[in-house]
Design a protein around this motif. Sequence first.
Motif, PDB file in Angstrom:
ATOM      1  N   LEU A  54       0.834  -1.187   0.000  1.00  0.00           N
ATOM      2  CA  LEU A  54       0.000   0.000   0.000  1.00  0.00           C
ATOM      3  C   LEU A  54       0.871   1.240   0.000  1.00  0.00           C
ATOM      4  O   LEU A  54       1.819   1.353   0.760  1.00  0.00           O
ATOM      5  CB  LEU A  54      -0.898   0.004   1.252  1.00  0.00           C
ATOM      6  N   ALA A  55       0.533   2.198  -0.848  1.00  0.00           N
ATOM      7  CA  ALA A  55       1.252   3.470  -0.865  1.00  0.00           C
ATOM      8  C   ALA A  55       0.856   4.293   0.334  1.00  0.00           C
ATOM      9  O   ALA A  55      -0.300   4.327   0.726  1.00  0.00           O
ATOM     10  CB  ALA A  55       0.913   4.226  -2.160  1.00  0.00           C
ATOM     11  N   LEU A  56       1.798   4.959   0.936  1.00  0.00           N
ATOM     12  CA  LEU A  56       1.524   5.786   2.098  1.00  0.00           C
ATOM     13  C   LEU A  56       1.314   7.220   1.659  1.00  0.00           C
ATOM     14  O   LEU A  56       2.131   7.784   0.926  1.00  0.00           O
ATOM     15  CB  LEU A  56       2.703   5.715   3.081  1.00  0.00           C
ATOM     16  N   ALA A  57       0.235   7.799   2.123  1.00  0.00           N
ATOM     17  CA  ALA A  57      -0.094   9.177   1.748  1.00  0.00           C
ATOM     18  C   ALA A  57       0.590  10.142   2.706  1.00  0.00           C
ATOM     19  O   ALA A  57      -0.021  10.754   3.567  1.00  0.00           O
ATOM     20  CB  ALA A  57      -1.613   9.374   1.777  1.00  0.00           C
ATOM     21  N   VAL A 114       3.154  -1.409   4.226  1.00  0.00           N
ATOM     22  CA  VAL A 114       2.394  -2.500   4.824  1.00  0.00           C
ATOM     23  C   VAL A 114       1.950  -3.443   3.721  1.00  0.00           C
ATOM     24  O   VAL A 114       1.958  -3.106   2.542  1.00  0.00           O
ATOM     25  CB  VAL A 114       1.168  -1.984   5.613  1.00  0.00           C
ATOM     26  N   VAL A 115       1.545  -4.643   4.108  1.00  0.00           N
ATOM     27  CA  VAL A 115       1.087  -5.641   3.144  1.00  0.00           C
ATOM     28  C   VAL A 115      -0.109  -6.364   3.744  1.00  0.00           C
ATOM     29  O   VAL A 115      -0.149  -6.639   4.948  1.00  0.00           O
ATOM     30  CB  VAL A 115       2.212  -6.631   2.779  1.00  0.00           C
ATOM     31  N   ARG A 116      -1.090  -6.644   2.905  1.00  0.00           N
ATOM     32  CA  ARG A 116      -2.243  -7.420   3.350  1.00  0.00           C
ATOM     33  C   ARG A 116      -1.822  -8.879   3.511  1.00  0.00           C
ATOM     34  O   ARG A 116      -1.191  -9.444   2.618  1.00  0.00           O
ATOM     35  CB  ARG A 116      -3.367  -7.314   2.325  1.00  0.00           C
ATOM     36  N   GLN A 175       3.791   6.299  14.085  1.00  0.00           N
ATOM     37  CA  GLN A 175       5.237   6.500  14.013  1.00  0.00           C
ATOM     38  C   GLN A 175       5.893   5.518  13.050  1.00  0.00           C
ATOM     39  O   GLN A 175       6.945   5.802  12.479  1.00  0.00           O
ATOM     40  CB  GLN A 175       5.844   6.355  15.410  1.00  0.00           C
ATOM     41  N   TYR A 176       5.281   4.363  12.849  1.00  0.00           N
ATOM     42  CA  TYR A 176       5.816   3.361  11.923  1.00  0.00           C
ATOM     43  C   TYR A 176       5.315   3.568  10.498  1.00  0.00           C
ATOM     44  O   TYR A 176       6.071   3.427   9.541  1.00  0.00           O
ATOM     45  CB  TYR A 176       5.410   1.951  12.371  1.00  0.00           C
ATOM     46  N   TYR A 177       4.013   3.884  10.355  1.00  0.00           N
ATOM     47  CA  TYR A 177       3.385   3.810   9.040  1.00  0.00           C
ATOM     48  C   TYR A 177       2.820   5.133   8.522  1.00  0.00           C
ATOM     49  O   TYR A 177       2.460   5.207   7.343  1.00  0.00           O
ATOM     50  CB  TYR A 177       2.250   2.780   9.074  1.00  0.00           C
ATOM     51  N   HIS A 201       7.106  -5.193  14.161  1.00  0.00           N
ATOM     52  CA  HIS A 201       6.440  -3.919  13.942  1.00  0.00           C
ATOM     53  C   HIS A 201       4.936  -4.107  14.033  1.00  0.00           C
ATOM     54  O   HIS A 201       4.424  -5.190  13.741  1.00  0.00           O
ATOM     55  CB  HIS A 201       6.838  -3.351  12.583  1.00  0.00           C
ATOM     56  N   PRO A 202       4.182  -3.083  14.428  1.00  0.00           N
ATOM     57  CA  PRO A 202       2.744  -3.251  14.669  1.00  0.00           C
ATOM     58  C   PRO A 202       1.995  -3.806  13.466  1.00  0.00           C
ATOM     59  O   PRO A 202       2.389  -3.630  12.313  1.00  0.00           O
ATOM     60  CB  PRO A 202       2.279  -1.826  14.999  1.00  0.00           C
ATOM     61  N   ALA A 203       0.887  -4.479  13.768  1.00  0.00           N
ATOM     62  CA  ALA A 203      -0.032  -4.974  12.746  1.00  0.00           C
ATOM     63  C   ALA A 203      -1.337  -4.206  12.863  1.00  0.00           C
ATOM     64  O   ALA A 203      -1.715  -3.757  13.951  1.00  0.00           O
ATOM     65  CB  ALA A 203      -0.274  -6.472  12.928  1.00  0.00           C
ATOM     66  N   GLY A 204      -2.039  -4.049  11.734  1.00  0.00           N
ATOM     67  CA  GLY A 204      -3.233  -3.215  11.693  1.00  0.00           C
ATOM     68  C   GLY A 204      -4.508  -4.001  11.424  1.00  0.00           C
ATOM     69  O   GLY A 204      -4.517  -4.970  10.652  1.00  0.00           O
TER      70      GLY A 204
END
Length: 260
Positions: free
Chosen positions: A8-11, A21-23, A182-184, A237-240
């Motif tokens: 996913l591209a980060l805005a 991140v990756v699904r 802070q990560y993403y 690293h955190p997961a969403g």
Amino acid sequence: MKVFLTVLALAVASASAFETVVRPKDIPKVPRVEGRITNGYPAEEGKAPYTVGLGFSGGWWCGGSIISNEWILTAAHCIGGDSVTVYFGATWRTNAQYTHWVGSGNFISHDSADIALIRIPHVDFWHMVNKVELPSYNDRYNDYNEWWAVACGWGGTYDGSPLPDYMQCVDLQIIHNSECVQYYGSGTVGDNIVCVRVVDGKGTCGGDSGGPLVTHDGAKLVGVTNWVSGAGCQAGHPAGFQRVTYHLDWIRDRTGIAYY
């Protein structure tokens, strides 16, 4: 899997400042169904009777949660193909108490968020197949910061492991979104997201997309598995997850399910 790795591209102004991140569903294709809780523990029979396996006709696997006798909650990026086979009450993934075939006409995806519903034939509840309750409207502004929750699913126990079919569960601590940002970055971590810490490689991974995150206290469904760090499931690293409280109106308007 339906597709290869999707990043996913980060805005954000400087994309290099944050991780990708990756699904979990989209982790590179392997020659077997992939579903993984990393470094979890085997689930005893009936541990998570609300957890279902979703085998889509396109050949990929996701998880989901029973939220009523006629509805499953999952991730929108799982939805696709002509149909899905729903595995109910399975501790061993393919040895379900029973299955139902559901056509794509019963899929409802959110227009702008990674959450979806599947209407299922009516199922009766017992100790192996049961619903999980949604948070009440009184809890819609609860961020669950530092609460403990459990995620369950099927598959390997570490990156690249052989695939055991026995259900695994993992206990995870929810963190404040400010820590996850802070990560993403805020382009990925919006108000609709809830994140968990990944400590000692314990977390969700390939095939766990759409699966449940349920609080230890009160056993409420607060998250739907959405993404992990592009650095790897065990990178620490955190997961969403989609934040269920953010979608209570959307769920109620389509299913009639609400807790007041």
